[in-house]
Enzyme design. Structure first.
Site, PDB file in Angstrom:
ATOM      1  N   GLU A 177       4.252  -6.632   4.800  1.00 25.88           N
ATOM      2  CA  GLU A 177       3.568  -7.754   5.455  1.00 25.88           C
ATOM      3  C   GLU A 177       2.219  -7.306   6.005  1.00 25.88           C
ATOM      4  OE1 GLU A 177       3.249  -6.671   8.730  1.00 25.88           O
ATOM      5  OE2 GLU A 177       4.622  -5.087   8.131  1.00 25.88           O
ATOM      6  N   GLU A 320       3.063  -2.913   6.474  1.00 28.85           N
ATOM      7  CA  GLU A 320       2.387  -3.178   5.190  1.00 28.85           C
ATOM      8  C   GLU A 320       3.296  -2.972   3.979  1.00 28.85           C
ATOM      9  OE1 GLU A 320      -1.100  -0.765   4.678  1.00 28.85           O
ATOM     10  OE2 GLU A 320      -2.042  -1.424   6.535  1.00 28.85           O
TER      11      GLU A 320
END
Length: 370
Positions: A177, A320
């Site tokens: 994300e 991430e």
């Protein structure tokens, strides 16, 4: 489109692991020329892959990390150390190969699939799939993050992205994300889901002063009090105190399970989404492979709820999806073990010396089962 109907159809059609393949894989692992259990988690991973794919011999050739990018209205409360525009900047940098996950992905021959599911900008992110629901969620201190319909749409977008990955023949998926403020929303979601204390789930994220840290805990408490999410309804929780990124990640976990693709959990936000997916469909647990032990405080609670154990402890807390490419290399090693090691018979070794150990192991397992 009726997103409720579409998501419910996926949930209702997720099947559990292939038990016959699990048993065959265990038999194969124990027949390899090595002391029983001596390759530890590599053995567990190889067996789990068999349960997912229905094949004893698997290969992880084509890998990707799906990254859901979205902004969160709660940043208005000063809960993040970075300004909101960093969501857009880093989403652009994914395509340039300049972020943490991008560098690790390149080193591990992994692709990135970036989805703009709600970045607060009109700028098109190069290389990203534009599925923007709107420009970020609402401030959860004042109102629900999103409507139920928006939440279901975000989940469906995650499912659709897995379908795309399947069509592109990816063998494994990681879930990441990008969204400034999403450790706050994840903390609110986890607190609402399992009913723990706020200080057990709220961490400093990317880094906060003590004053901002205390404010973050108060923001989470206030958001839950105002929105009163239903602890028995994961969709209600995400809609009220979550984010588009979290909802999209839930969809990725559901989609991977539906399409029978192994899916790797990254850190805190990823594991919260995985827990939500398991609450929606318990069979999802059979498809989850944790990567690393996140330093974010709430991670331990979520992974314990799932009953899983991460394979790595590297003191990471970037997010991430950065843990996924590293995990892929270990999963590939598990496949190499299963596919390339000789059995006792092939190695021309008499395994009879192991019979006493095997019998003792069988006794221990049968006793535990009782």
């Amino acid at each position: 489109m009726n997103y409720n109907e579409e998501v419910l159809n996926i949930i209702n059609n997720i099947k559990g692991r292939d038990e016959d393949s699990i048993l065959s894989a265990k038999k194969r692992v124990d027949s390899l020329a090595k002391p029983l259990g001596s390759l530890g988690k590599l053995e567990d991973i190889a067996i789990k892959l068999a349960g997912i794919t229905g094949k004893i011999n698997n290969e992880i050739n084509k890998k990707c990390v799906i990254i859901l990018s979205s902004d969160n209205g709660v940043v208005e409360e000063g809960v993040a150390s970075a300004p909101q525009y960093v969501t857009l900047a880093q989403s652009i940098n994914f395509s340039r190969g300049k972020t943490g996950v991008a560098a690790l992905a390149k080193a591990n021959n992994t692709d990135l699939i970036v989805v703009d599911i709600g970045i607060n900008s009109d700028i098109e992110v190069p290389g990203a799939i534009n599925r923007k629901i709107r420009k970020g969620t609402s401030n959860i201190v004042n109102e629900p993050a999103m409507s139920k319909e928006e939440c279901l749409k975000a989940i469906y977008i995650g499912i659709e992205t897995v379908k795309l990955a399947k069509e592109k023949d990816y063998d494994i998926i990681g879930v990441g994300e990008m969204g400034i403020g999403n450790t706050t929303t994840s903390s609110a979601v986890l607190k609402s889901l399992i009913g723990c204390r706020i200080d057990e789930v709220v961490g400093k994220g990317a880094g906060l002063t003590e004053e901002a840290f205390e404010k973050k805990k108060e923001v989470v408490r206030k958001a839950i009090e105002i929105n009163n999410p239903n602890s028995e309804d994961p969709i209600d929780i995400v809609a009220k105190v979550g984010g588009f990124d979290i909802a999209g990640m839930v969809g990725v976990f559901l989609g991977a399970s539906y399409y029978r693709i192994p899916v790797v959990i990254d850190g805190f936000i990823s594991v919260v989404a995985a827990l939500l997916a398991v609450r929606l469909s318990p069979e999802v647990i059979d498809y989850l492979i944790p990567s690393h032990l996140s330093k974010e405080i709430g991670y331990n609670l979520a992974i314990k709820e799932l009953g899983l154990e991460p394979m790595l402890n590297l003191d990471m807390r970037l997010g991430e999806g950065s843990g996924c490419p590293i995990a892929f290399s270990i999963i590939s090693s598990a496949c190499a073990m299963m596919n390339n090691m000789a059995t006792f018979e092939e190695a021309e070794i008499d395994p009879s010396y192991l019979e006493e150990i095997r019998d003792k192991k069988s006794y221990i397992v049968s006793t535990l089962d009782k």
